[in-house]
Scaffold this motif. Structure first.
Motif, PDB file in Angstrom:
ATOM      1  N   UNK A   1       0.835  -1.195   0.000  1.00  0.00           N
ATOM      2  CA  UNK A   1       0.000   0.000   0.000  1.00  0.00           C
ATOM      3  C   UNK A   1       0.873   1.250   0.000  1.00  0.00           C
ATOM      4  N   UNK A   2       0.431   2.246  -0.744  1.00  0.00           N
ATOM      5  CA  UNK A   2       1.031   3.583  -0.694  1.00  0.00           C
ATOM      6  C   UNK A   2       0.165   4.418   0.233  1.00  0.00           C
TER       7      UNK A   2
ATOM      8  N   UNK B   1      -3.558   2.241   7.330  1.00  0.00           N
ATOM      9  CA  UNK B   1      -3.590   2.706   5.953  1.00  0.00           C
ATOM     10  C   UNK B   1      -4.981   2.481   5.373  1.00  0.00           C
ATOM     11  N   UNK B   2      -5.372   3.247   4.334  1.00  0.00           N
ATOM     12  CA  UNK B   2      -6.684   3.057   3.714  1.00  0.00           C
ATOM     13  C   UNK B   2      -6.838   1.652   3.129  1.00  0.00           C
ATOM     14  N   UNK B   3      -7.895   0.974   3.511  1.00  0.00           N
ATOM     15  CA  UNK B   3      -8.130  -0.378   3.015  1.00  0.00           C
ATOM     16  C   UNK B   3      -8.295  -0.395   1.497  1.00  0.00           C
ATOM     17  N   UNK B   4      -8.914   0.650   0.956  1.00  0.00           N
ATOM     18  CA  UNK B   4      -9.201   0.689  -0.478  1.00  0.00           C
ATOM     19  C   UNK B   4      -7.937   0.761  -1.316  1.00  0.00           C
ATOM     20  N   UNK B   5      -6.822   1.167  -0.720  1.00  0.00           N
ATOM     21  CA  UNK B   5      -5.573   1.300  -1.469  1.00  0.00           C
ATOM     22  C   UNK B   5      -4.685   0.067  -1.354  1.00  0.00           C
ATOM     23  N   UNK B   6      -5.092  -0.903  -0.549  1.00  0.00           N
ATOM     24  CA  UNK B   6      -4.263  -2.085  -0.331  1.00  0.00           C
ATOM     25  C   UNK B   6      -4.343  -3.036  -1.527  1.00  0.00           C
TER      26      UNK B   6
END
Length: 319
Positions: free
Chosen positions: A85-86, A98-103
């Protein structure tokens, strides 16, 4: 837990003990396995990066880790899943939210240190060369800073796209790494004139520039008509002025590219790009180069490797 903290922009980052974070709505908590360093981390520590958080904060823009817990409204990726993830910050620590949607799930065959340093470097070069510069088979791609974190991936991706690649780097050792990544022609910026050598090779159709300064000026002088110059960054510390008269006369396009900006206005483009790159890696088309892997206690040394330009490819910190 331990974390590499920026307490203020007047003090050097250092390892400190901070509370373990808890995931909020839409977030996941990761046990961090590895954190890929970027030149932007150096800028962020100084407060000069465009997306710098307010101190105190933890450095580290991209990570690979294992999902430990979900915040409200999150049901995937599942707990126990290994993801990359970024997150923009928070990666040089033992744990992070971290944002789950970006993983992005990481294939079992991809080591943590590779996954942690994969997204920004490869994502930047892939999206810049495909979406912004529209690099075509048979064109000549000039890559400045060709042994650095993003420059080396530009050499590799440009070659995979069918371009003739001219790599510019400092010294024989760094040029050897660029050659191993697929560069067709090599220019030592410490001893050779970039402009004259590139012109002798037929000029550049696309320029990939994470350096700026004098290198930008030399590359501009070696551009063919209708060339495209990708402005990726300013590792030299010098933001060059763009002479509009040359741009006009030679029909040259100067194209800005900031990978992280797509998180805000077109995250779908990032996901599609990263999915394709993961497939390329699985097929053996990409061979990430990591010059240094250091423990979290040596995070300051890892940053210094990039600052002093003693690294090639990626530098990775493992908690």
């Amino acid at each position: 837990m331990r974390a590499m903290q920026v307490s203020s922009f007047n003090n050097a980052p250092k390892i400190g003990i901070v509370p373990e974070p808890a995931p909020k709505k839409g977030e996941v908590l990761l046990q961090i396995s590895a954190c890929g360093l970027n030149f932007a981390d150096l800028l962020m520590a100084q407060g000069t990066y465009q997306d710098t958080p307010t101190p105190p904060f933890t450095l580290g823009m991209e990570v690979c880790g294992t999902v430990l817990a979900h915040g409200a409204g999150v049901d995937s990726p599942a707990i126990g899943t290994r993801v990359a993830v970024f997150g923009g910050a928070g990666g040089m620590a033992e744990k992070g939210v971290f944002p789950a949607a970006l993983c992005q799930p990481v294939p079992d065959e991809m080591p943590a240190e590779v996954a942690a340093g994969f997204m920004v470097a490869y994502g930047t070069s892939h999206l810049a060369l495909t979406r912004r510069a529209n690099l075509q088979t048979g064109e000549t791609l000039l890559v400045l800073g060709a042994a650095g974190g993003v420059g080396l991936t530009a050499v590799e991706i440009g070659k995979a796209m069918g371009a003739t690649v001219i790599a510019v780097a400092r010294g024989a050792d760094k040029l050897a790494i660029a050659k191993a990544a697929g560069a067709d022609h090599l220019i030592d910026s410490t001893t050779e004139d970039i402009k004259s050598v590139v012109k002798s090779l037929g000029g550049a159709d696309v320029v990939y520039d994470p350096v700026g300064g004098d290198a930008f000026k030399a590359a501009l002088g070696a551009c063919n008509r209708e060339a495209r110059i990708l402005v990726i960054g300013f590792a030299s510390g010098d933001v060059p002025p763009v002479p509009a008269n040359i741009i006009l006369v030679k029909n040259i396009s100067v194209i800005g590219f900031y990978w992280g900006g797509y998180l805000h206005f077109n995250p779908g483009a990032l996901r599609e790009s990263l999915a394709e790159l993961m497939n390329w890696h699985a097929d053996g088309r990409l061979k990430p180069h990591i010059s240094h892997v250091l423990p979290l206690d040596q995070a300051a040394d890892a940053l210094e490797l990039m600052r002093s330009r003693k690294s090639t490819g990626k530098v990775v910190v493992k908690p």
